[in-house]
Design a protein around this motif. Structure first.
Motif, PDB file in Angstrom:
ATOM      1  N   THR A 143       4.237   1.199 -11.756  1.00 10.37           N
ATOM      2  CA  THR A 143       2.906   1.566 -11.717  1.00 10.37           C
ATOM      3  C   THR A 143       2.755   2.743 -10.942  1.00 10.37           C
ATOM      4  OG1 THR A 143       2.627   0.306  -9.707  1.00 10.37           O
ATOM      5  CG2 THR A 143       2.593  -0.958 -11.550  1.00 10.37           C
ATOM      6  N   ALA A 144       1.469   3.294 -10.580  1.00  5.64           N
ATOM      7  CA  ALA A 144       1.223   4.124  -9.830  1.00  5.64           C
ATOM      8  C   ALA A 144       1.292   3.713  -8.415  1.00  5.64           C
ATOM      9  CB  ALA A 144      -0.273   4.786 -10.010  1.00  5.64           C
ATOM     10  N   ALA A 145       1.229   4.417  -7.639  1.00  7.15           N
ATOM     11  CA  ALA A 145       1.196   4.060  -6.090  1.00  7.15           C
ATOM     12  C   ALA A 145       0.101   3.013  -5.870  1.00  7.15           C
ATOM     13  CB  ALA A 145       1.383   5.097  -5.082  1.00  7.15           C
ATOM     14  N   VAL A 146       0.394   1.979  -5.151  1.00  2.83           N
ATOM     15  CA  VAL A 146      -0.998   0.980  -4.662  1.00  2.83           C
ATOM     16  C   VAL A 146      -1.736   1.951  -3.716  1.00  2.83           C
ATOM     17  CG1 VAL A 146      -1.395  -1.217  -3.893  1.00  2.83           C
ATOM     18  CG2 VAL A 146       0.862  -0.825  -5.279  1.00  2.83           C
ATOM     19  N   VAL A 147      -2.938   1.517  -4.128  1.00  2.00           N
ATOM     20  CA  VAL A 147      -3.916   2.228  -3.301  1.00  2.00           C
ATOM     21  C   VAL A 147      -4.680   0.656  -2.380  1.00  2.00           C
ATOM     22  CG1 VAL A 147      -4.156   4.048  -4.774  1.00  2.00           C
ATOM     23  CG2 VAL A 147      -5.520   2.029  -5.102  1.00  2.00           C
ATOM     24  N   LYS A 148      -5.540   1.509  -1.586  1.00  5.58           N
ATOM     25  CA  LYS A 148      -6.304   0.295  -0.906  1.00  5.58           C
ATOM     26  C   LYS A 148      -7.205  -0.714  -1.903  1.00  5.58           C
ATOM     27  CE  LYS A 148      -6.576   2.474   3.874  1.00  5.58           C
ATOM     28  NZ  LYS A 148      -7.687   2.892   4.963  1.00  5.58           N
ATOM     29  N   GLY A 149      -7.311  -1.752  -1.265  1.00  6.29           N
ATOM     30  CA  GLY A 149      -8.128  -2.633  -2.160  1.00  6.29           C
ATOM     31  C   GLY A 149      -9.877  -2.231  -1.607  1.00  6.29           C
ATOM     32  N   THR A 150     -10.479  -2.698  -2.730  1.00  2.15           N
ATOM     33  CA  THR A 150     -12.127  -2.733  -2.591  1.00  2.15           C
ATOM     34  C   THR A 150     -12.716  -3.982  -2.141  1.00  2.15           C
ATOM     35  OG1 THR A 150     -12.092  -1.049  -4.017  1.00  2.15           O
ATOM     36  CG2 THR A 150     -14.073  -2.009  -3.956  1.00  2.15           C
ATOM     37  N   LEU A 151     -13.288  -4.084  -1.045  1.00  2.00           N
ATOM     38  CA  LEU A 151     -13.709  -5.455  -0.616  1.00  2.00           C
ATOM     39  C   LEU A 151     -15.017  -5.878  -1.460  1.00  2.00           C
ATOM     40  CD1 LEU A 151     -13.748  -5.166   3.153  1.00  2.00           C
ATOM     41  CD2 LEU A 151     -12.206  -6.419   2.189  1.00  2.00           C
ATOM     42  N   ILE A 152     -15.173  -7.277  -1.597  1.00  2.00           N
ATOM     43  CA  ILE A 152     -16.088  -7.585  -2.107  1.00  2.00           C
ATOM     44  C   ILE A 152     -17.322  -7.586  -1.146  1.00  2.00           C
ATOM     45  CG2 ILE A 152     -17.163  -9.528  -3.628  1.00  2.00           C
ATOM     46  CD1 ILE A 152     -14.156 -10.345  -4.401  1.00  2.00           C
ATOM     47  N   SER A 180     -14.323  -5.016   7.218  1.00  3.05           N
ATOM     48  CA  SER A 180     -13.020  -4.405   7.407  1.00  3.05           C
ATOM     49  C   SER A 180     -11.835  -5.505   7.029  1.00  3.05           C
ATOM     50  CB  SER A 180     -12.830  -3.696   8.743  1.00  3.05           C
ATOM     51  OG  SER A 180     -12.925  -4.672   9.947  1.00  3.05           O
ATOM     52  N   LYS A 181     -10.683  -4.934   6.561  1.00  2.00           N
ATOM     53  CA  LYS A 181      -9.625  -5.854   6.366  1.00  2.00           C
ATOM     54  C   LYS A 181      -8.503  -4.703   6.147  1.00  2.00           C
ATOM     55  CE  LYS A 181      -7.888  -9.377   3.058  1.00  2.00           C
ATOM     56  NZ  LYS A 181      -7.784 -10.331   4.033  1.00  2.00           N
ATOM     57  N   THR A 182      -7.288  -5.266   6.735  1.00  2.00           N
ATOM     58  CA  THR A 182      -5.884  -4.400   6.514  1.00  2.00           C
ATOM     59  C   THR A 182      -5.727  -4.147   5.135  1.00  2.00           C
ATOM     60  OG1 THR A 182      -5.344  -5.250   8.756  1.00  2.00           O
ATOM     61  CG2 THR A 182      -3.904  -4.117   7.410  1.00  2.00           C
ATOM     62  N   GLY A 183      -5.672  -2.981   4.755  1.00  2.00           N
ATOM     63  CA  GLY A 183      -5.190  -2.378   3.434  1.00  2.00           C
ATOM     64  C   GLY A 183      -6.313  -2.387   2.284  1.00  2.00           C
ATOM     65  N   PHE A 184      -7.632  -2.618   2.903  1.00  2.00           N
ATOM     66  CA  PHE A 184      -8.746  -2.503   2.154  1.00  2.00           C
ATOM     67  C   PHE A 184      -9.759  -1.613   2.581  1.00  2.00           C
ATOM     68  CE2 PHE A 184      -7.225  -6.505   0.976  1.00  2.00           C
ATOM     69  CZ  PHE A 184      -7.477  -6.698  -0.204  1.00  2.00           C
ATOM     70  N   THR A 185     -10.479  -0.654   1.984  1.00  2.66           N
ATOM     71  CA  THR A 185     -11.508   0.451   2.582  1.00  2.66           C
ATOM     72  C   THR A 185     -12.747  -0.429   3.258  1.00  2.66           C
ATOM     73  OG1 THR A 185     -10.682   1.818   0.831  1.00  2.66           O
ATOM     74  CG2 THR A 185     -12.824   2.318   1.912  1.00  2.66           C
ATOM     75  N   THR A 186     -12.894  -0.017   4.479  1.00  5.57           N
ATOM     76  CA  THR A 186     -13.883  -0.396   5.057  1.00  5.57           C
ATOM     77  C   THR A 186     -15.497  -0.201   4.555  1.00  5.57           C
ATOM     78  OG1 THR A 186     -12.641  -0.288   7.477  1.00  5.57           O
ATOM     79  CG2 THR A 186     -15.068  -0.592   7.441  1.00  5.57           C
ATOM     80  N   LEU A 216       0.772  -1.159  -0.119  1.00  2.51           N
ATOM     81  CA  LEU A 216       0.087   0.015   0.039  1.00  2.51           C
ATOM     82  C   LEU A 216       0.893   1.253  -0.031  1.00  2.51           C
ATOM     83  CD1 LEU A 216      -2.936   0.720   0.246  1.00  2.51           C
ATOM     84  CD2 LEU A 216      -3.003   1.044   2.447  1.00  2.51           C
ATOM     85  N   GLY A 217       0.709   2.165  -0.991  1.00  2.36           N
ATOM     86  CA  GLY A 217       1.373   3.370  -1.022  1.00  2.36           C
ATOM     87  C   GLY A 217       2.751   3.077  -1.751  1.00  2.36           C
ATOM     88  N   ALA A 218       3.120   1.694  -2.205  1.00  5.05           N
ATOM     89  CA  ALA A 218       4.285   1.792  -2.992  1.00  5.05           C
ATOM     90  C   ALA A 218       3.975   1.699  -4.600  1.00  5.05           C
ATOM     91  CB  ALA A 218       5.072   0.417  -2.292  1.00  5.05           C
ATOM     92  N   ILE A 219       5.068   1.795  -5.264  1.00  2.00           N
ATOM     93  CA  ILE A 219       5.055   1.777  -6.655  1.00  2.00           C
ATOM     94  C   ILE A 219       5.684   0.106  -6.988  1.00  2.00           C
ATOM     95  CG2 ILE A 219       5.152   4.041  -7.185  1.00  2.00           C
ATOM     96  CD1 ILE A 219       8.093   3.663  -7.790  1.00  2.00           C
ATOM     97  N   LEU A 220       5.228  -0.471  -8.216  1.00  3.06           N
ATOM     98  CA  LEU A 220       5.580  -1.795  -8.372  1.00  3.06           C
ATOM     99  C   LEU A 220       6.182  -1.764  -9.861  1.00  3.06           C
ATOM    100  CD1 LEU A 220       2.506  -3.646  -7.324  1.00  3.06           C
ATOM    101  CD2 LEU A 220       4.815  -3.404  -5.952  1.00  3.06           C
ATOM    102  N   THR A 221       7.192  -2.630  -9.827  1.00  5.76           N
ATOM    103  CA  THR A 221       7.834  -2.690 -11.317  1.00  5.76           C
ATOM    104  C   THR A 221       8.198  -4.251 -11.374  1.00  5.76           C
ATOM    105  OG1 THR A 221      10.094  -2.616 -10.231  1.00  5.76           O
ATOM    106  CG2 THR A 221       8.736  -0.609 -11.304  1.00  5.76           C
ATOM    107  N   VAL A 222       8.326  -4.712 -12.741  1.00  4.69           N
ATOM    108  CA  VAL A 222       8.672  -6.039 -12.821  1.00  4.69           C
ATOM    109  C   VAL A 222      10.041  -6.310 -13.940  1.00  4.69           C
ATOM    110  CG1 VAL A 222       6.961  -6.393 -14.943  1.00  4.69           C
ATOM    111  CG2 VAL A 222       7.786  -8.263 -13.431  1.00  4.69           C
TER     112      VAL A 222
END
Length: 622
Positions: free
Chosen positions: A527-536, A603-609, A502-508
């Motif tokens: 990539t752009a900075a990693v944002v929180k995930g969206t819960l299902i 709720s889950k860590t790294g995800f929006t409640t 979360l908040g980091a950029i990723l490369t491969v």
């Protein structure tokens, strides 16, 4: 118009055409005149007749403005003897004319030896000729003249009068067709000469010719009179016969005989020079022949059999000559000599030819994956069949038999060479090998900049797109990075960002490898900075009977990605019930007549409640 005139002095007559006025309509006019007054009288008479209307003008004919043409003529005989009586002269002429020939007129007249003498002229046979074949436009005309016995001897001219056609066109003047000799002498004794004979022994000393004996005949050799007998023969000899005085040779009798005695040619045995090998040229040395000039012909033989079309002084050895011997026959010819042919001794057995060709060269970069081409150079004599074999450090490479070879991983760090082999029927096989290449370097892969697809969000899968790498097949490996730091275990094509991202950029980074090629890596753009995930999340439901003292149960549905922490809050007609935050709720008297709802919060860590509220129950019964 035309007038027929007769000159009593020269014993000549003919047709005179006057200005193409027309033709006499009352017949032909005969005028007798002397030499001085001839043409004055003719022209005066013509003018008189025109004025009297006796002569009329005929219309001109544009398509025929020329007089008759004399194609050919013949007169027989030209020597006559009146000793035994009259003799005849037959004249034949071939005439052509577009309109039609008027019957020609001719005569014969004695030629006075003194052209200036007066009188004494004689003429015979004046008259028109007769058409004996063909037409008036293209026909043969004849006339026979009889010379009576007692006529003047000497020269007589056979004369053709000027020619006219039926339209008044004329051509030629008086024409002497022949001069005939008239004699009046007792005939000589007629004899037939015996023939000279020749014995030709092809140039030997026995060659002879024999002059015969014939009464009344004299024989001449090379123009000199010789007596009868046998003489040595050499070269060209001509024997002729002539009548002795008081004799005459039979008409048309053969009176000349010629032969050329054959000599012997001086001939040499030919020799052959040149290399006895296919592809070389042999030369026939004819030697000395004589007497010159002599025509020499050649014929080459392969093991005694004549070679078709091999008839020049030189011969180029062909593939079919290998293993055979070659000879040549020289034939000398000369007029008057017997033909002589001499054959050479045979050559040694003809060896196979030697091919010529340079050492091949190799073009191209000595690197894996880069084609190398063998340049064979020019081999001869053409056409030469070429084959190829590539070598790896001196060892033949199986299957590498084309002009082009592409180094493989097996060739790394070794040298390559190529051998070119030439072959041709009748020639020994030849082979040439190139210099070795430099050590084969590893190949260079072709690569692309990888990319990342997917949304940089916690829990959402990202996929590495490696792009095109080659030459195929290429082995690819992946490594994911978080803000430049290697992510342990993230070495597959796909990566799912976690809460740590979360908040980091990723490369491969994509690393390509292939045997014989230098390993190569390329890193994608970040990539752009990693944002929180969206819960299902799901909308919760309520089970149970809506009645005081009964229990209701909240059914949250499926939330993800698991595990997801769920919290509950019950509501009475929209107002939160204090302490009612379990999945089960027991209805109380306070709930009577009210509607109930439940709100589930995930709720889950790294995800929006996220919260979802159920539908209302029916009013709670007492």
């Amino acid at each position: 118009m035309k007038l027929h005139v007769y000159d009593s002095h020269t014993c000549r007559s003919g047709w005179i055409h006057v200005a193409r006025l027309g033709r006499l309509n009352w017949g032909k006019v005969m005028l007798v005149f002397n030499r001085a007054r001839t043409w004055v009288m003719v022209m005066a008479l013509a003018a008189m007749l025109v004025s009297m209307g006796t002569i009329y003008a005929a219309p001109a004919r544009a398509s025929d403005m020329s007089g008759p043409a004399l194609v050919s003529q013949s007169v027989t005989w030209t020597n006559l003897n009146l000793y035994n009586g009259p003799a005849t002269i037959t004249t034949s002429i071939h005439l052509v004319d577009a309109t039609g020939v008027e019957a020609p007129v001719m005569t014969s007249s004695w030629v006075n030896p003194d052209p200036w003498a007066w009188g004494g002229g004689q003429s015979q046979g004046f008259g028109r000729m007769t058409l004996v074949s063909g037409t008036m436009q293209d026909g043969i005309w004849k006339h026979t003249i009889t010379i009576p016995q007692g006529a003047a001897t000497g020269q007589w001219d056979v004369t053709l009068y000027p020619l006219s056609d039926t339209w008044g066109n004329n051509s030629t003047f008086f024409k002497t067709l022949a001069t005939v000799t008239i004699t009046d002498e007792a005939p000589a004794t007629v004899v037939t000469p015996a023939a000279a004979t020749f014995t030709d022994q092809d140039g030997t000393a026995s060659d002879t010719y024999t002059v015969p004996t014939t009464a009344g005949v004299q024989y001449l050799v090379q123009g000199q009179e010789v007596p009868a007998g046998t003489y040595p023969g050499a070269g060209t000899v001509t024997v002729t016969a002539k009548a002795a005085p008081g004799y005459a040779l039979t008409p048309n009798a053969i009176a000349s005989w010629t032969t050329t005695f054959k000599g012997n040619l001086i001939a040499s045995t030919p020799t052959i020079s040149g290399a006895g090998r296919v592809g070389s040229t042999l030369t026939a040395n004819a030697g000395s022949w004589g007497p010159s000039p002599i025509s020499l012909g050649y014929q080459w033989y392969r093991s005694g059999v004549a070679i078709a079309a091999a008839n020049a002084a030189t011969y180029a050895l062909a593939a079919t000559d290998a293993g055979s011997t070659i000879t040549v026959s020289v034939t000398g010819t000369k007029a008057g000599y017997p033909t002589v042919a001499n054959k050479s001794a045979p050559t040694a057995v003809i060896a196979e030819g030697l091919l010529t060709g340079p050492a091949p060269t190799i073009a191209g970069t000595p690197q894996v994956g880069k084609p190398l081409t063998a340049n064979a150079g020019i081999w001869g004599p053409s056409l030469v069949s070429l084959t190829y074999q590539w070598f790896r450090t001196g060892v033949p490479i199986t299957g590498a038999t084309a002009a082009v070879y592409t180094p493989s991983a097996s060739d790394v760090a070794v040298t390559l060479s190529v051998k070119v082999t030439g072959s041709k029927p009748g020639y020994s096989t030849g082979a040439k090998t190139s210099a070795p290449t430099a050590a084969i370097a590893k190949g260079a892969l072709t690569r692309s900049l990888p990319a990342i697809t997917g949304t940089p969000r916690v829990g959402t899968t990202l996929t590495a797109v490696p792009g095109a790498w080659g030459p195929a097949p290429v082995t690819l490996r992946y490594q994911w990075y978080r803000s430049g730091a290697l992510i342990t275990g993230a070495s597959s094509l796909k990566y799912v960002p976690g809460t740590q991202d979360l908040g980091a950029i990723l490369t491969v980074k994509v690393t390509a490898s292939k045997a014989g090629y230098t390993t190569l890596s390329r890193i994608s753009a970040p990539t752009a900075a990693v944002v929180k995930g969206t819960l299902i999340r799901a909308t919760p439901t309520i089970t149970g009977t809506a009645k005081v003292a009964s229990s209701l149960t909240a059914k949250p549905g499926v939330w993800g990605p698991a595990p997801v922490t769920l919290r509950y809050q019950w509501y009475r007609s929209g107002l939160a019930i204090t302490g009612a935050n379990a999945a089960r709720y027991k209805l109380t008297a306070r709930d009577a007549a009210k509607t109930m709802t439940v709100r589930v919060t995930g709720s889950k860590t790294g995800f929006t409640t996220v919260s979802r509220t159920s539908a209302r129950t029916a009013a709670v019964a007492k």
